[in-house]
Design an enzyme around this catalytic site. Structure first.
Site, PDB file in Angstrom:
ATOM      1  N   LYS A 207      -1.639  11.626   0.234  1.00 49.87           N
ATOM      2  CA  LYS A 207      -2.706  11.347   1.209  1.00 49.87           C
ATOM      3  C   LYS A 207      -2.209  10.179   2.043  1.00 49.87           C
ATOM      4  O   LYS A 207      -2.323   9.013   1.651  1.00 49.87           O
ATOM      5  CB  LYS A 207      -4.005  11.000   0.485  1.00 49.87           C
ATOM      6  CG  LYS A 207      -5.270  11.425   1.191  1.00 49.87           C
ATOM      7  CD  LYS A 207      -5.490  10.776   2.543  1.00 49.87           C
ATOM      8  CE  LYS A 207      -6.021   9.375   2.440  1.00 49.87           C
ATOM      9  NZ  LYS A 207      -6.013   8.643   3.723  1.00 49.87           N
TER      10      LYS A 207
ATOM     11  N   GLU B 267       0.271  -1.180  -5.794  1.00 47.29           N
ATOM     12  CA  GLU B 267       0.875  -2.266  -5.012  1.00 47.29           C
ATOM     13  C   GLU B 267      -0.155  -2.670  -3.973  1.00 47.29           C
ATOM     14  O   GLU B 267      -0.442  -1.918  -3.046  1.00 47.29           O
ATOM     15  CB  GLU B 267       2.166  -1.793  -4.351  1.00 47.29           C
ATOM     16  CG  GLU B 267       3.242  -1.483  -5.377  1.00 47.29           C
ATOM     17  CD  GLU B 267       4.616  -1.268  -4.779  1.00 47.29           C
ATOM     18  OE1 GLU B 267       4.740  -1.237  -3.538  1.00 47.29           O
ATOM     19  OE2 GLU B 267       5.556  -1.122  -5.556  1.00 47.29           O
TER      20      GLU B 267
ATOM     21  N   CYS C 188       3.068  -6.372   3.369  1.00 57.64           N
ATOM     22  CA  CYS C 188       2.356  -7.010   2.265  1.00 57.64           C
ATOM     23  C   CYS C 188       3.053  -8.283   1.815  1.00 57.64           C
ATOM     24  O   CYS C 188       2.421  -9.164   1.256  1.00 57.64           O
ATOM     25  CB  CYS C 188       2.265  -6.036   1.099  1.00 57.64           C
ATOM     26  SG  CYS C 188       3.879  -5.498   0.532  1.00 57.64           S
TER      27      CYS C 188
ATOM     28  N   GLU D 277      -6.427 -12.514   2.570  1.00 55.47           N
ATOM     29  CA  GLU D 277      -5.324 -11.874   3.294  1.00 55.47           C
ATOM     30  C   GLU D 277      -5.794 -11.487   4.698  1.00 55.47           C
ATOM     31  O   GLU D 277      -6.813 -10.827   4.865  1.00 55.47           O
ATOM     32  CB  GLU D 277      -4.898 -10.605   2.542  1.00 55.47           C
ATOM     33  CG  GLU D 277      -3.744  -9.882   3.217  1.00 55.47           C
ATOM     34  CD  GLU D 277      -3.422  -8.540   2.545  1.00 55.47           C
ATOM     35  OE1 GLU D 277      -4.338  -7.739   2.330  1.00 55.47           O
ATOM     36  OE2 GLU D 277      -2.242  -8.316   2.242  1.00 55.47           O
TER      37      GLU D 277
HETATM   38  P1  NAD Z   1      -6.303   0.625   2.671  1.00 57.87           P
HETATM   39  O1  NAD Z   1      -6.512   0.252   1.254  1.00 57.87           O
HETATM   40  O2  NAD Z   1      -7.441   0.494   3.605  1.00 57.87           O
HETATM   41  O3  NAD Z   1      -5.831   2.137   2.795  1.00 57.87           O
HETATM   42  C1  NAD Z   1      -4.704   2.628   2.105  1.00 57.87           C
HETATM   43  C2  NAD Z   1      -4.870   4.102   1.843  1.00 57.87           C
HETATM   44  O4  NAD Z   1      -5.955   4.297   0.960  1.00 57.87           O
HETATM   45  C3  NAD Z   1      -5.168   4.925   3.077  1.00 57.87           C
HETATM   46  O5  NAD Z   1      -4.476   6.149   2.961  1.00 57.87           O
HETATM   47  C4  NAD Z   1      -6.669   5.130   2.991  1.00 57.87           C
HETATM   48  O6  NAD Z   1      -7.119   6.285   3.649  1.00 57.87           O
HETATM   49  C5  NAD Z   1      -6.849   5.264   1.490  1.00 57.87           C
HETATM   50  N1  NAD Z   1      -8.179   4.922   0.996  1.00 57.87           N
HETATM   51  C6  NAD Z   1      -9.060   4.032   1.498  1.00 57.87           C
HETATM   52  N2  NAD Z   1     -10.172   3.989   0.732  1.00 57.87           N
HETATM   53  C7  NAD Z   1      -9.987   4.869  -0.276  1.00 57.87           C
HETATM   54  C8  NAD Z   1     -10.780   5.283  -1.390  1.00 57.87           C
HETATM   55  N3  NAD Z   1     -11.973   4.753  -1.642  1.00 57.87           N
HETATM   56  N4  NAD Z   1     -10.269   6.211  -2.221  1.00 57.87           N
HETATM   57  C9  NAD Z   1      -9.044   6.735  -2.012  1.00 57.87           C
HETATM   58  N5  NAD Z   1      -8.269   6.400  -0.967  1.00 57.87           N
HETATM   59  C10 NAD Z   1      -8.726   5.470  -0.112  1.00 57.87           C
HETATM   60  O7  NAD Z   1      -5.048  -0.221   3.153  1.00 57.87           O
HETATM   61  P2  NAD Z   1      -4.420  -0.264   4.616  1.00 57.87           P
HETATM   62  O8  NAD Z   1      -5.367  -0.993   5.504  1.00 57.87           O
HETATM   63  O9  NAD Z   1      -3.953   1.090   4.976  1.00 57.87           O
HETATM   64  O10 NAD Z   1      -3.108  -1.170   4.362  1.00 57.87           O
HETATM   65  C11 NAD Z   1      -3.106  -2.551   4.404  1.00 57.87           C
HETATM   66  C12 NAD Z   1      -3.224  -3.126   3.012  1.00 57.87           C
HETATM   67  O11 NAD Z   1      -2.208  -2.604   2.182  1.00 57.87           O
HETATM   68  C13 NAD Z   1      -3.030  -4.635   2.973  1.00 57.87           C
HETATM   69  O12 NAD Z   1      -3.961  -5.182   2.077  1.00 57.87           O
HETATM   70  C14 NAD Z   1      -1.642  -4.802   2.427  1.00 57.87           C
HETATM   71  O13 NAD Z   1      -1.358  -6.015   1.786  1.00 57.87           O
HETATM   72  C15 NAD Z   1      -1.552  -3.656   1.481  1.00 57.87           C
HETATM   73  N6  NAD Z   1      -0.154  -3.289   1.207  1.00 57.87           N
HETATM   74  C16 NAD Z   1       0.405  -3.656   0.008  1.00 57.87           C
HETATM   75  C17 NAD Z   1       1.738  -3.352  -0.259  1.00 57.87           C
HETATM   76  C18 NAD Z   1       2.406  -3.752  -1.553  1.00 57.87           C
HETATM   77  O14 NAD Z   1       3.514  -3.268  -1.805  1.00 57.87           O
HETATM   78  N7  NAD Z   1       1.812  -4.600  -2.370  1.00 57.87           N
HETATM   79  C19 NAD Z   1       2.475  -2.662   0.691  1.00 57.87           C
HETATM   80  C20 NAD Z   1       1.876  -2.315   1.891  1.00 57.87           C
HETATM   81  C21 NAD Z   1       0.549  -2.631   2.138  1.00 57.87           C
HETATM   82  O1  6OD Z   2      10.568  -2.753  -0.136  1.00 53.13           O
HETATM   83  C1  6OD Z   2       9.803  -2.080  -0.836  1.00 53.13           C
HETATM   84  O2  6OD Z   2      10.217  -1.316  -1.718  1.00 53.13           O
HETATM   85  C2  6OD Z   2       8.363  -2.187  -0.631  1.00 53.13           C
HETATM   86  N1  6OD Z   2       7.589  -1.487  -1.490  1.00 53.13           N
HETATM   87  C3  6OD Z   2       7.872  -2.922   0.376  1.00 53.13           C
HETATM   88  C4  6OD Z   2       6.502  -3.115   0.608  1.00 53.13           C
HETATM   89  C5  6OD Z   2       6.110  -3.749   1.710  1.00 53.13           C
HETATM   90  C6  6OD Z   2       4.728  -3.922   1.991  1.00 53.13           C
HETATM   91  O3  6OD Z   2       4.220  -3.860   3.088  1.00 53.13           O
END
Ligand code: NAD
Ligand code: 6OD
Length: 486
Positions: free
Chosen positions: A178, A254, A288, A390
């Site tokens: 998804k 993550e 992130c 964040e």
């Molecule tokens: P989000 O959580 O809003 O959405 C991520 C995904 O989850 C999307 O595909 C969305 O449609 C889906 N989603 C949303 N609500 C859901 C639910 N209730 N059930 C199932 N699926 C659902 O995140 P975003 O805004 O797309 O991305 C930004 C966030 O992601 C930031 O907080 C960022 O730090 C985090 N992030 C973390 C990492 C990491 O590796 N730790 C990497 C990239 C992004």
């Molecule tokens: O480098 C990676 O493997 C990884 N998972 C990066 C994540 C970045 C977050 O936005």
């Protein structure tokens, strides 16, 4: 030219579109694509197709067969590099050079890295010798976890998807992907590429839609799912945990971060300012791992603030294919409103905006995009919400400190725990402070330097579990221990 329609991919076929939603470009508000929104029945079909695949021939493929398949996918991704690049840039608006060097290059590397790790993997085995003389051979067979839901965000869509898909396939799983509603294009193309590489029907399925009351919820609440791997916001992670709880399914998460950098006065300042600028502004702060809190030892505070402000002002917004562009927009106008609300909040909480703080004025249709100014704050109190939550934009709070103990305490005083960076010429201190960071990943004199075998993930609100190399393979396989009396 009519916008293309992106369709759901289930059981080896693209389905007729049904209801669609618009994917809008963050560059100028133009229509990128119409996207078929999966209804509950489509999600059910996708899970059923994956179940059939994993219970059938695919679930019994050998490790060498799967390793060869991963290498073929990597080759096909490379062959269609420019198509994926165009898809990623259209959805995100990020500069072409960034998508080329980071996102699409890492998609190739992810498949190759997990092919290598899987090929080199041994079997856990033990010779048991009990005091009474009995002996036994124990060995653990690794079986696929089963049908895995992969839910990914919009910031590094292809990188993060392939980071999960490659080890899932290496382990013999079938998946339902998804993608984010903001970035449907590269995932759709990847489904096509997997089929070209010979991935059997039903092994990779893609359903488009949103989170609650849409494909995300229907997938995570599905009773026939064996596990969920998710990257995204911490609050979404919590919602997914609640969704899978009735079925007691494993999750790999993550999540978000409020990452700190600590700069000691002995650091190589030119290298440090370069590294910090990269860690604050890469991908318009939408990584992130991006640094949102910078702790600067007092003797170098003014010099680093001035250096970072110069870097922020030098960033050039523009169209992704313009070679002079060095920064892209945020992902959407809605996300820009969230980031701007933090810009306002920080000032109301006492911050001084050193540079940025608003929306740049850009010519022509770019003024309909989600553009934002890179921003730096000083004077933000430690307990301010803007210093603790964040933002996920091109912004950092710059905070002075005096002692190593103080910097360590401030950096660790967060409910998140994803990444940290320490900048110093004193490597003994670098090792010490990096090791004391309460995070999953700690860098010294660098940032986002990745070895794909190393553990990646976070503590606290930043996640559950680790991905990377062997760590991913643990999540995507279930061991069955066999104990044979000798
Ligand atoms: P989000 O959580 O809003 O959405 C991520 C995904 O989850 C999307 O595909 C969305 O449609 C889906 N989603 C949303 N609500 C859901 C639910 N209730 N059930 C199932 N699926 C659902 O995140 P975003 O805004 O797309 O991305 C930004 C966030 O992601 C930031 O907080 C960022 O730090 C985090 N992030 C973390 C990492 C990491 O590796 N730790 C990497 C990239 C992004
Ligand atoms: O480098 C990676 O493997 C990884 N998972 C990066 C994540 C970045 C977050 O936005």
């Amino acid at each position: 030219m009519a916008a293309k329609t992106l369709r759901n991919y289930v059981g080896g076929a693209f389905l007729p579109p049904g209801n669609t939603f618009d994917k809008i470009s963050p560059v100028d508000g133009s229509l990128v694509a119409q996207v078929a929104e999966a209804d509950r029945n489509t999600v059910d079909q996708a899970v059923a197709a994956a179940r059939k695949a994993v219970d059938g021939a695919w679930g019994n493929t050998s490790v060498p067969e799967r390793v060869a398949l991963l290498r073929r996918i990597a080759d096909r991704v490379e062959a269609r590099f420019d198509d994926l690049l165009a898809a990623e840039v259209a959805d995100t608006g990020k500069p072409l050079a960034l998508a080329r060097e980071l996102d699409v290059a890492r998609a190739v590397a992810n498949f190759r890295a997990f092919a290598d790790v899987t090929a080199a993997r041994g079997l856990d085995s033990f010779l048991t010798e009990l005091p009474d003389g009995r002996r036994a051979l124990n060995y653990a067979l690794r079986k696929p976890l089963g049908v895995v839901g992969i839910i990914v965000p919009w910031n590094l869509p292809l990188l993060l998807l392939t980071w999960k898909l490659a080890p899932a396939l290496a382990g013999g799983n079938a998946v339902v992907i998804k993608p984010s509603e903001e970035t449907p294009s590269s995932a759709t193309l990847l489904a096509e590429i997997c089929a070209e590489a010979g991935v059997p029907d039903g092994v990779v399925n893609v359903v488009h839609g949103f989170g609650p009351d849409s494909a995300g919820e229907w997938l995570t609440t599905h009773p026939d799912l064996d596990g969920v791997t998710f990257t995204g916001e911490s609050a979404t992670g919590a919602a997914i945990m609640r969704a899978v709880a009735p079925h007691v399914r494993p999750v790999s998460f993550e999540l978000g971060g409020k990452n700190a950098a600590i700069v000691f006065a002995d650091a190589d300042l030119s290298r440090t300012v370069d590294g910090l600028a990269r860690s604050i502004f890469t991908n318009t702060g939408q990584v992130c791992l991006c640094t949102e809190r910078v702790y600067l030892q007092r003797p170098v505070f003014d010099e680093v603030v001035a250096g970072l402000a110069d870097r922020a002002r030098a960033l050039r917004p523009g169209r992704p294919d313009d070679p002079s562009t060095t920064t892209g927009p945020l992902i959407s106008l809605a996300h820009r409103e969230k980031v701007l609300s933090y810009y306002r909040l920080a000032e109301s909480e006492g911050a001084t905006t050193v540079t940025g703080g608003g929306v740049p004025s850009l010519a022509g249709s770019l003024d309909r995009g989600a553009w934002i100014e890179p921003t730096l704050w000083t004077g933000l109190p430690h307990d301010a919400r803007a210093a603790r939550e964040e933002v996920f934009g091109p912004v950092a709070a710059l905070i002075p400190f005096d002692t190593e103990e103080e910097a360590t305490r401030l950096a660790n005083d967060t409910r998140y725990g994803l990444a940290a960076a320490v900048w110093t010429r004193d490597l003994e201190r670098g090792h010490r402070v990096a090791g004391r960071m309460r995070v999953g990943m700690s860098w010294v004199n660098t940032w986002f330097l990745r070895d794909l075998r190393s553990p990646f993930g976070g503590v606290g609100l930043s996640g559950i579990g680790r991905e990377g190399g062997e760590h991913s393979l643990h999540f995507y396989t279930e061991p069955t221990n066999v104990c044979v009396a000798l």
